[in-house]
Design an enzyme around this catalytic site. Sequence first.
Site, PDB file in Angstrom:
ATOM      1  CE  LYS A 101      -0.639  12.309  -4.377  1.00  0.00           C
ATOM      2  NZ  LYS A 101      -1.430  12.582  -5.720  1.00  0.00           N
ATOM      3  CB  THR A 102       4.580   7.093  -2.754  1.00  0.00           C
ATOM      4  OG1 THR A 102       5.690   7.222  -3.513  1.00  0.00           O
ATOM      5  CG2 THR A 102       3.566   6.900  -3.803  1.00  0.00           C
ATOM      6  CB  ALA A 143      11.814   1.945  -1.820  1.00  0.00           C
ATOM      7  CG  LEU A 189      13.124   5.722  -5.550  1.00  0.00           C
ATOM      8  CD1 LEU A 189      12.657   4.298  -5.317  1.00  0.00           C
ATOM      9  CD2 LEU A 189      13.889   5.914  -6.799  1.00  0.00           C
ATOM     10  CG  ASN A 190       5.904   9.407  -6.163  1.00  0.00           C
ATOM     11  OD1 ASN A 190       5.594  10.414  -5.510  1.00  0.00           O
ATOM     12  ND2 ASN A 190       5.304   8.651  -7.298  1.00  0.00           N
ATOM     13  N   GLY A 201       9.697   3.525   5.275  1.00  0.00           N
ATOM     14  CA  GLY A 201       8.375   2.938   5.658  1.00  0.00           C
ATOM     15  C   GLY A 201       8.338   3.179   7.180  1.00  0.00           C
ATOM     16  CD  GLU A 202      10.120  -0.885   9.622  1.00  0.00           C
ATOM     17  OE1 GLU A 202       9.858  -1.366  10.566  1.00  0.00           O
ATOM     18  OE2 GLU A 202      10.705  -1.062   8.574  1.00  0.00           O
ATOM     19  N   GLY A 238       0.871  -1.227   0.046  1.00  0.00           N
ATOM     20  CA  GLY A 238      -0.009   0.019   0.058  1.00  0.00           C
ATOM     21  C   GLY A 238       1.114   1.250  -0.114  1.00  0.00           C
TER      22      GLY A 238
HETATM   23 MO1  MOS Z   1       8.212  -3.567   9.400  1.00  0.00          MO
HETATM   24  S1  MOS Z   1       7.640  -3.941  11.254  1.00  0.00           S
HETATM   25  O1  MOS Z   1       9.971  -4.151   9.507  1.00  0.00           O
HETATM   26  O2  MOS Z   1       7.157  -4.590   8.352  1.00  0.00           O
END
Ligand code: MOS
Length: 749
Positions: free
Chosen positions: A644-645, A520, A641-642, A715-716, A477
């Site tokens: 927005k995302t 990514a 890379l983007n 992501g984190e 997502g």
């Molecule tokens: Mo993340 S908690 O390494 O999916």
Amino acid sequence: MSQAKLNDEKGLVGQPIDRVDGRLKVTGGARYAAEFSAPRLTYGVLLQSSVAKGKITKLDTSAAEAAPGVVAVITYKNVLPPAPPPPQKPNPANQNGPPQKPPEAPFREEIKFSGQNVALVVAETLEQAEHGAQLIQVEYETEKPDVFFEDHLDKAFAPSGSNRPLTSKRGDFEAGQKSAAFHVEAVYRTPVEHHNAMEPHATVALWNDDGLLIYDSTQGVQGSAQTVGKYFGLQPKEVHLIDPFVGGGFGSKGQSWPHSTIAAIAAKTVGRPVKIAITRRQMFTSNGHRPATRQAEVLGADKDGKLVAIQHLAVNHVSASDTFVEPTGSLASMLYSCPNVDISHQLVRVNVDPPTYMRAPGESSGSFAIETAMDEMAWACGLDPLEFRLRNYAETDESEKKPYSSKSLRECYRQASEAFGWSRRNPEVGKMRNGRWLVGYGMATASYPANCRPASAKAVMTAEGRVRVTCATQDLGTGTYTILTQIAAEELGIDRSLVRVEIGDSLFPMGPGSGGSCSAASVGSSVQETARGLRRALLEMAAATPNSPLTGAAPDAMEVSAGRVSLKSDSHKSLTYSEILRRNNKESIEHLGNTKRSDEASKSHSMHAFGAQFCEVHVDPDLRMIRVARWSGAFAVGKVLNAKTLTSQLHGGIVWGIGMGLLEETILDPNLGRYINTNLAEYHVPVNRDVPPIDIHLIEEQDLLVSPVGVKGAGEIGITGAAAAIGNAVYHATGKRVRDLPITIDKIL
Ligand code: MOS
């Protein structure tokens, strides 16, 4: 589409383009695991234990078996046993290793946590399966469960075999602490939290001539296929796992959980496809959680506000059967310059389901402790919290004794603090107001390791000039489809509409699990390499094409743009990709690319993303309601890379940080050892009203050591430091220091 309208897509990488799968998602065209079907599909419903510790003494399934539509009831008594592990190869390197253990059967007589799977009812319809599950009679011999790990700290043990360092020592902590002019000693606690991905876990399993086919919701299509396949002794190629879209994972889909294997067992048992959709309530005991932590923090600083000692003694709870470490000390070990450091982790077993990774495992919970302690120390030293951090800025990773591949944290502090208006902060407690509300400013540092794993991708160009890119990665997502499309289109110089990225299939070229913010970086690299390889092959083919405008041209004398290869010296001498393939009588051309981070770089450098979080909270002076009023964050995560995302990932991390800071907690009943708020009405996640305007600044870095494509991963990192920034702002507003999350009204009354 006419050639003239095609975009050369130079500069597409980095652009904030909309998701290529956005339309599918908003029109319902994106299919998620539970939406797949198959001829003669049956439905499986799990019955889970109502007690936390004991043994099943009676398990009567006869009424369920006789109920209308029920096809089978599977329990520990009749479950298909796991296949024996394959015979150990006579490999001398292997001989000293422990013999491979077979997977465990997914149902057991012994109960070790509330919510443990007891039975699966398979029926013609979901309603019949649910009804059947209610007809099963279970009796337990129960024992008093161990519920709260802090009641059992005497049984704490040091784990071994984690993939993260669990102890980190340098200098002499005791001596450093003795020499300190200022001291902070405090215990910080984080509760059990649940991922609550929007898409619940689900599996559809069926057996066909090729082996096992599974539709599943997972962060690792290949890893999950292997886990399920292992139960049956299948080779990786014999398990085909398909998962085109994932509605969030956050770590809860980072490993394959028992329901997926149970679905495959059931499908084999009944000889028909079986669908198991985990309910929202079952998600609280079926796919892990963030373990409760206790983090004892000691800081010492000299009279100039320079850190001279850091100690971080961490404990987290685990289940009866796992040794999952929430590595909360990872940031305390490296975030600041300090000569004397002592970090360690211990575990305590209780009767809960196994904990697992949850968004920034270790860094999110650990940053609450170290970044709150840093704020406490700034107050103790009489220094502005930002100034205090700058005085202790770590130029190198002192825990690993390595330089950083890149570190733009100073720039993050500068941009976020300026955007936020940190200089307007009144340095005293409780002195700022907005109407009758108390105002507090808080800040914290954010950081997360930059991970990059080996990955492969394949690109095939057809004679129409269309490109299909495949890789066994998955889009949680986050925008994976979109960034891979951008990379392939830019590298090949073709319009993005001609690129089709296909992922979420275990039979595609090797992709790593999407965990540790690595996708990514890892898969972006492999697609970049693959597209470059394909472009090279096309240029070579152009040069080798007889009697063409490009015959004999050197590869670096040519350039590509809008699907056309031309001579740099004379752009009129050109061929389209289609013409190149057609003139060579080729239907298609393909390239497989493999990438990994350089081993030398991994050895020589420490690799982290960094960021700065600044927030303003408003606290009602009488009712103590807490509102996050606004947020500024700046993040340096390598290449963009983007935009927005990427911004969306950071935004989402901060929103979750607000949840972690103020709302989220899964509550265990002290006697039953059962989670009592297993729904989204009582497990509070932030809603729109809880989330203020969030202002994100991206500081782009050029760092080709972290990953071939230059990405660090995002992501984190967004959640790290966020809860601490809120707590620090609450302290600034009220003078109340809350050291256990979430910071609820009762704790500051
Ligand atoms: Mo993340 S908690 O390494 O999916």
